[in-house]
Design a protein around this motif. Structure first.
Motif, mmCIF file in Angstrom:
data_model
loop_
_atom_site.group_PDB
_atom_site.id
_atom_site.type_symbol
_atom_site.label_atom_id
_atom_site.label_comp_id
_atom_site.label_asym_id
_atom_site.label_seq_id
_atom_site.Cartn_x
_atom_site.Cartn_y
_atom_site.Cartn_z
ATOM 1 N N UNK A 182 2.273 -6.629 4.257
ATOM 2 C CA UNK A 182 2.135 -8.054 4.539
ATOM 3 C C UNK A 182 3.432 -8.801 4.270
ATOM 4 N N UNK A 183 3.695 -9.769 5.115
ATOM 5 C CA UNK A 183 4.833 -10.652 4.921
ATOM 6 C C UNK A 183 4.322 -12.044 4.586
ATOM 7 N N UNK A 184 4.906 -12.664 3.564
ATOM 8 C CA UNK A 184 4.644 -14.054 3.226
ATOM 9 C C UNK A 184 3.148 -14.329 3.067
ATOM 10 N N UNK A 185 2.612 -15.318 3.816
ATOM 11 C CA UNK A 185 1.208 -15.665 3.686
ATOM 12 C C UNK A 185 0.285 -14.463 3.840
ATOM 13 N N UNK A 186 0.713 -13.480 4.619
ATOM 14 C CA UNK A 186 -0.113 -12.296 4.831
ATOM 15 C C UNK A 186 -0.537 -11.626 3.541
ATOM 16 N N UNK A 187 0.322 -11.693 2.518
ATOM 17 C CA UNK A 187 -0.034 -11.112 1.230
ATOM 18 C C UNK A 187 -1.194 -11.835 0.584
ATOM 19 N N UNK A 207 -15.716 2.187 -3.405
ATOM 20 C CA UNK A 207 -16.126 1.354 -2.279
ATOM 21 C C UNK A 207 -14.971 0.537 -1.694
ATOM 22 N N UNK A 208 -13.786 0.671 -2.266
ATOM 23 C CA UNK A 208 -12.622 -0.070 -1.763
ATOM 24 C C UNK A 208 -12.380 0.201 -0.290
ATOM 25 N N UNK A 209 -11.983 -0.838 0.419
ATOM 26 C CA UNK A 209 -11.562 -0.674 1.812
ATOM 27 C C UNK A 209 -10.041 -0.618 1.929
ATOM 28 N N UNK A 210 -9.357 -0.730 0.824
ATOM 29 C CA UNK A 210 -7.890 -0.734 0.816
ATOM 30 C C UNK A 210 -7.379 0.247 -0.222
ATOM 31 N N UNK A 211 -6.312 0.940 0.134
ATOM 32 C CA UNK A 211 -5.683 1.901 -0.776
ATOM 33 C C UNK A 211 -4.373 1.342 -1.324
ATOM 34 N N UNK A 212 -3.506 0.828 -0.415
ATOM 35 C CA UNK A 212 -2.195 0.315 -0.821
ATOM 36 C C UNK A 212 -1.981 -1.080 -0.247
ATOM 37 N N UNK A 213 -1.372 -1.943 -1.053
ATOM 38 C CA UNK A 213 -0.938 -3.259 -0.594
ATOM 39 C C UNK A 213 0.550 -3.390 -0.859
ATOM 40 N N UNK A 214 1.314 -3.580 0.206
ATOM 41 C CA UNK A 214 2.771 -3.688 0.137
ATOM 42 C C UNK A 214 3.143 -5.053 0.683
ATOM 43 N N UNK A 215 3.747 -5.899 -0.138
ATOM 44 C CA UNK A 215 4.040 -7.261 0.305
ATOM 45 C C UNK A 215 5.529 -7.552 0.251
ATOM 46 N N UNK A 277 -6.024 -0.071 -6.702
ATOM 47 C CA UNK A 277 -5.164 -0.345 -5.540
ATOM 48 C C UNK A 277 -3.710 -0.170 -5.949
ATOM 49 N N UNK A 278 -2.925 0.469 -5.102
ATOM 50 C CA UNK A 278 -1.502 0.656 -5.367
ATOM 51 C C UNK A 278 -0.734 -0.540 -4.794
ATOM 52 N N UNK A 279 -0.058 -1.280 -5.680
ATOM 53 C CA UNK A 279 0.669 -2.494 -5.277
ATOM 54 C C UNK A 279 2.177 -2.242 -5.292
ATOM 55 N N UNK A 280 2.830 -2.646 -4.225
ATOM 56 C CA UNK A 280 4.289 -2.713 -4.178
ATOM 57 C C UNK A 280 4.640 -4.119 -3.727
ATOM 58 N N UNK A 281 5.320 -4.878 -4.582
ATOM 59 C CA UNK A 281 5.617 -6.285 -4.317
ATOM 60 C C UNK A 281 7.127 -6.465 -4.259
ATOM 61 N N UNK A 282 7.624 -6.923 -3.118
ATOM 62 C CA UNK A 282 9.065 -7.008 -2.885
ATOM 63 C C UNK A 282 9.482 -8.461 -2.691
ATOM 64 N N UNK A 283 10.534 -8.859 -3.365
ATOM 65 C CA UNK A 283 11.119 -10.184 -3.195
ATOM 66 C C UNK A 283 12.608 -10.082 -2.947
ATOM 67 N N UNK A 284 13.171 -11.109 -2.325
ATOM 68 C CA UNK A 284 14.613 -11.153 -2.104
ATOM 69 C C UNK A 284 15.214 -12.345 -2.839
ATOM 70 N N UNK A 330 12.310 1.065 4.473
ATOM 71 C CA UNK A 330 12.329 2.297 3.675
ATOM 72 C C UNK A 330 11.505 2.147 2.399
ATOM 73 N N UNK A 331 11.473 0.946 1.827
ATOM 74 C CA UNK A 331 10.624 0.698 0.651
ATOM 75 C C UNK A 331 9.151 0.881 1.033
ATOM 76 N N UNK A 332 8.777 0.363 2.194
ATOM 77 C CA UNK A 332 7.391 0.501 2.640
ATOM 78 C C UNK A 332 7.036 1.960 2.890
ATOM 79 N N UNK A 333 7.920 2.687 3.542
ATOM 80 C CA UNK A 333 7.653 4.099 3.806
ATOM 81 C C UNK A 333 7.528 4.893 2.515
ATOM 82 N N UNK A 334 8.382 4.584 1.542
ATOM 83 C CA UNK A 334 8.287 5.276 0.250
ATOM 84 C C UNK A 334 6.976 4.942 -0.445
ATOM 85 N N UNK A 335 6.539 3.698 -0.356
ATOM 86 C CA UNK A 335 5.272 3.315 -0.971
ATOM 87 C C UNK A 335 4.096 4.026 -0.304
ATOM 88 N N UNK A 336 4.193 4.244 1.002
ATOM 89 C CA UNK A 336 3.126 4.938 1.718
ATOM 90 C C UNK A 336 3.124 6.429 1.431
#
Length: 355
Positions: A182-187, A207-215, A277-284, A330-336
């Motif tokens: 997800x980008x911005x509001x998508x997160x 029962x989770x419908x989500x495994x990883x969230x990468x923002x 849930x596996x979270x990867x949160x990226x900021x610039x 590449x950060x997203x691919x590594x998280x996946x």
């Protein structure tokens, strides 16, 4: 911030950055009241449910930058980014379908026309919906005069809309869970769906419908918008609240993202993250929309918070261009899949001037 010097390029373009931030975050000079006790979490704004997310029409070319993708999407609204939205796709063993959620005033193409083909090349089933579009009379903002403008409706209803789309993805692919980038509001849309759409559970993670969230650049704690929203907070405390006016101007979704908004306060109250849930949160550090940039980070056990420039100072991506950063991809691919993609790319990516 860890390094104040990296923000100096912004000083020379303060006024321009502020206008760009207003345009793409929609945050207004108004503050928020205490979080509502019920409803969707979107500042007590209620209305009819958003319609189902429509199918995209056609496939656009791969793009190297946000502004070229933005221009293409204005002329070709509702086009899919390359590699996305094939409901016949079946995930490979060990992979989940990947759902890409765009930000405010963006859409499924202009945010992901660089990301999507990279994920498809890696073998993933990719889906990039256009969510959160509504009418001006439903507080969708003035931007809805352009058919390519989405992500302006209130986040509560957007999350419900996205949740139904994800159910469709799960049914079509036969998967049990999705991964979300997800980008911005998508997160925030993803987190709203997880928490209030019951897509993640503390007590029944099976029962989770989500495994990883990468923002990337998600305003997880709201944005001060270079101090503008902070001024609005002081105005509200003085008894002047212009939130309603700006929700008509920009849309309710952007207003939900303000620092200390009822939506943000409710989203982060009690349960902000789920251990399953596996979270990867990226900021610039160069983010001029989500400020301070590290307010994107979720300070919880197990969350991987990453500053894009750590280990790669030549990547000067801002809020918009980070979606086209090779390092971000590449950060997203590594998280996946950290076993298959252990190394991060480091290359220059421009601030703002992303073509």
């Amino acid at each position: 911030m860890k390094n104040q010097t990296v923000t100096r390029p912004l000083a020379a373009v303060t006024a321009f950055s502020a206008m760009a931030a207003l345009a793409f975050s929609g945050a207004s000079p108004a503050a928020a009241a205490p979080p509502p006790s019920g409803g969707t979490g979107s500042m007590d704004h209620v209305g009819r449910p958003f319609p189902p997310i429509p199918n995209t029409v056609g496939v656009g070319p791969r793009q190297d930058g946000f502004w070229s993708a933005y221009g293409y999407s204005v002329v070709n609204p509702n086009v899919a980014p390359p590699g996305a939205n094939d409901f016949r796709c079946k995930p490979r063993e060990g992979q989940n379908p990947v759902v890409l959620l765009h930000g405010t005033f963006e859409n499924g193409y202009n945010t992901w026309a660089g990301f999507s083909p990279a994920l498809k090349k890696a073998g993933y089933c990719v889906f990039a919906p256009y969510y959160g579009r509504t009418t001006f009379l439903d507080r969708g903002g003035l931007g809805v005069v352009l058919p390519s403008i989405t992500g302006t409706g209130d986040i509560g209803r957007s999350a419900t809309q996205v949740g139904k789309y994800i159910d469709r993805v799960l049914k079509a692919t036969g998967a049990q869970k999705v991964d979300i980038i997800a980008h911005s509001q998508g997160g925030l849309v993803a987190r709203q769906w997880m928490k209030f759409g019951k897509a993640a559970s503390l007590h029944a993670p099976e029962k989770n419908k989500i495994d990883r969230l990468i923002t990337f650049g998600a305003p997880n704690h709201g944005t001060t918008l270079l101090g503008i929203a902070w001024i609005g907070t002081q105005m509200r405390k003085a008894g002047i609240d212009t939130t309603g006016f700006y929700s008509w101007l920009y849309g309710q979704g952007p207003i939900d993202q303000m620092v200390e908004s009822p939506f943000v306060m409710r989203l982060n109250h009690y349960i902000a993250t789920y251990p399953s849930v596996q979270y990867t949160v990226v900021g610039t550090r160069y983010d001029e929309v989500v400020t301070p940039y590290d307010s994107t980070f979720l300070r919880a056990k197990g969350v991987k918070n990453i500053t894009l420039q750590d280990g790669c100072p030549q990547d000067t991506s801002d809020h918009l261009s980070m979606a086209y950063s090779p390092r971000a991809i590449s950060i997203a691919l590594r998280a996946l899949n950290p076993q298959r993609y252990p190394r991060l790319v480091c290359t220059a990516n421009p601030w703002f001037f992303s073509f």
